[in-house]
Design an enzyme around this catalytic site. Structure first.
Site, short mmCIF file in Angstrom:
data_model
loop_
_atom_site.label_atom_id
_atom_site.label_comp_id
_atom_site.label_asym_id
_atom_site.label_seq_id
_atom_site.Cartn_x
_atom_site.Cartn_y
_atom_site.Cartn_z
N ASN A 165 14.48 -21.08 -18.06
CA ASN A 165 15.83 -21.65 -18.68
C ASN A 165 15.49 -22.17 -16.75
OD1 ASN A 165 18.11 -22.84 -18.95
ND2 ASN A 165 19.33 -21.77 -16.94
N LYS A 166 16.44 -23.34 -15.93
CA LYS A 166 15.96 -23.92 -15.07
C LYS A 166 15.27 -23.60 -14.12
CE LYS A 166 16.25 -27.60 -14.61
NZ LYS A 166 15.49 -28.27 -14.72
N LYS B 189 16.88 -22.40 -30.29
CA LYS B 189 16.71 -22.88 -28.91
C LYS B 189 14.98 -21.78 -28.61
CE LYS B 189 20.33 -24.46 -26.22
NZ LYS B 189 21.62 -24.48 -25.39
N ASP C 250 16.76 -22.64 -22.31
CA ASP C 250 16.06 -24.26 -22.49
C ASP C 250 14.88 -23.62 -23.62
OD1 ASP C 250 17.12 -25.64 -20.40
OD2 ASP C 250 15.60 -26.78 -22.01
N CYS D 157 22.43 -24.10 -12.54
CA CYS D 157 21.95 -25.43 -13.18
C CYS D 157 23.23 -26.11 -14.17
CB CYS D 157 20.52 -25.15 -14.59
SG CYS D 157 20.18 -27.31 -14.82
N ARG E 163 10.48 -34.49 -23.63
CA ARG E 163 10.33 -33.35 -22.11
C ARG E 163 9.74 -32.29 -22.98
NH1 ARG E 163 15.31 -32.41 -18.88
NH2 ARG E 163 14.18 -31.37 -17.80
N ARG F 287 20.05 -35.19 -21.28
CA ARG F 287 18.86 -33.38 -21.16
C ARG F 287 20.23 -32.06 -21.43
NH1 ARG F 287 22.69 -31.93 -17.69
NH2 ARG F 287 21.74 -30.13 -17.48
N GLY F 288 19.38 -31.18 -20.91
CA GLY F 288 20.23 -29.90 -21.78
C GLY F 288 19.96 -29.99 -22.56
N ALA F 289 18.90 -28.82 -23.28
CA ALA F 289 18.57 -28.04 -24.35
C ALA F 289 19.31 -29.00 -25.84
CB ALA F 289 17.84 -27.26 -24.97
C1 RUB Z 1 18.87 -27.96 -18.19
C2 RUB Z 1 18.80 -26.56 -18.35
C3 RUB Z 1 19.60 -25.91 -19.10
C4 RUB Z 1 19.60 -26.10 -20.27
C5 RUB Z 1 20.79 -24.71 -21.71
O1 RUB Z 1 17.77 -28.62 -17.55
O2 RUB Z 1 18.20 -25.51 -17.31
O3 RUB Z 1 20.65 -24.78 -18.40
O4 RUB Z 1 19.23 -26.92 -21.54
O5 RUB Z 1 21.98 -26.44 -21.38
P1 RUB Z 1 17.64 -29.52 -17.80
P2 RUB Z 1 22.85 -26.90 -22.83
O6 RUB Z 1 18.46 -30.56 -16.19
O7 RUB Z 1 16.54 -30.20 -16.65
O8 RUB Z 1 17.75 -30.84 -19.04
O9 RUB Z 1 23.69 -25.37 -23.16
O10 RUB Z 1 23.47 -27.88 -22.35
O11 RUB Z 1 21.99 -26.24 -24.42
#
Ligand code: RUB
Length: 323
Positions: free
Chosen positions: A207-208, A233, A197, A128, A63, A21-23
């Site tokens: 974002n979250k 992103k 995101d 988050c 997703r 998870r995480g973009a």
């Molecule tokens: C994660 C989220 C993060 C972004 C950026 O949502 O909202 O703020 O994805 O993350 P989820 P990163 O847990 O639903 O994937 O900086 O790691 O790309």
């Protein structure tokens, strides 16, 4: 029809099941999946492109909100598509590797620019878990800055615990609060810093869920609000009027936080339980995006998106990276 390798199916399941998870991590996993799919392909050269499209379709369904996912897929697909059939597999391998490098380079730059933005003494409010944010904070702390971080629980999936684990392990003082205490604690912060995101061409941040509440509270309290946002992103399709889809996940993520008895009672009442997992923050509440091109005001998002657009209209998703 050539079967898709098990590994690809597993990566897709890990993304939809939030084990990946995480973009940023999602984009990386998708490029890795496309790379593995190309490397493992043993069919006829002329069947490679339709095969890779099936891989892409599977990944795209995992997703809907993180724009880095379609950006990764189309970066690789467009470069594969424009190669002759007998060179398509090599083109896919090359493009996947390039994209993986792009993810790494842009992350490194965001961390560099973001850590310079952080002052010698800050109380940072975050929400988050964003790898771009935690790595930036850790770098700033290693550079000798005196930092404290306030992190929300981030219901219902509780990603805040990942943030607090990472930052605590790096020796940074963390204060953990429930989401409902955002407005109370934002006043203690000197800056708010969250991930991204998706960013639209008109500067909106997706974002979250709860991010827009942090931004609103920060705006009210006069606390600067930043988002760490690698250019992968930014949403090229938003320039053509497409909305970024907000993902709704299974209500059991919410009811699962209650005791079995309460969950049963809720279900018995037949209430509708809704679980949107992202929200939109308007550009007027965002001080700046920390991108790999530098720290930019949200009003410049359109320039970033235009720079990401491909040369030929229909391949609008083909990201061009200019160094
Ligand atoms: C994660 C989220 C993060 C972004 C950026 O949502 O909202 O703020 O994805 O993350 P989820 P990163 O847990 O639903 O994937 O900086 O790691 O790309």
């Amino acid at each position: 029809m050539v079967l898709l390798p098990d590994e690809i199916v597993r990566i897709a399941q890990d993304i939809s099941g939030m084990r990946i998870r995480g973009a940023g991590r999602i984009a990386k996993a998708v490029a890795e999946a496309m790379l593995i799919a190309a490397q493992k392909y043993q069919g006829k050269p002329e069947e490679f492109k339709p095969y890779l499209k099936r891989v892409a379709e599977l990944l795209l369904k995992t997703r809907p909100t993180a724009v880095s996912l379609p950006n990764a897929v189309y970066y690789i697909l467009s470069r594969t598509d424009s190669a002759p059939p007998n060179e398509a597999r090599d083109a896919a391998i090359k493009a996947s590797r390039e994209f993986l490098q792009l993810v790494e380079d842009s992350h490194r730059r965001v961390v560099e620019y973001g850590s310079r933005l952080i002052g010698d003494e800050e109380v940072i409010f975050t929400h988050c878990h964003s790898k771009a944010v935690t790595d930036t904070i850790i770098k700033a702390s290693r550079d000798g800055k005196k930092l404290e971080v306030i992190v929300t629980e981030t219901r219902p999936f509780l990603q805040g615990r990942i943030t607090l684990r990472e930052l605590s392990a790096a020796g940074i003082k963390v204060i953990h609060i429930p989401d409902s205490a955002i407005r109370v604690f934002i006043k203690e912060a000197t800056m708010a810093f969250v991930g991204a995101d998706a960013i639209t061409s008109d500067g909106y941040l997706i974002n979250k869920i709860g991010t827009s509440i942090v931004a609103l509270a920060a705006y009210e309290a006069g606390v600067p609000f930043y988002s760490a946002a690698e250019t992968i992103k930014f949403s090229p399709m938003s320039l053509m009027g497409s909305d970024v889809e907000i993902e709704f996940r299974d209500p059991s993520e919410i009811t699962g936080l209650y005791s079995a008895k309460i969950a049963e009672e809720l279900l018995g009442l037949k209430v509708e339980v809704l679980n949107p997992v992202f929200d939109l923050t308007p550009p007027n509440q965002i001080t700046a995006y920390v991108t790999d091109l530098g720290v930019i005001p949200p009003q410049l998002s359109v320039v970033v998106v235009r720079q990401l657009l491909g040369i030929s209209g229909i391949r609008g998703h083909a990201i061009i990276h200019e160094d």
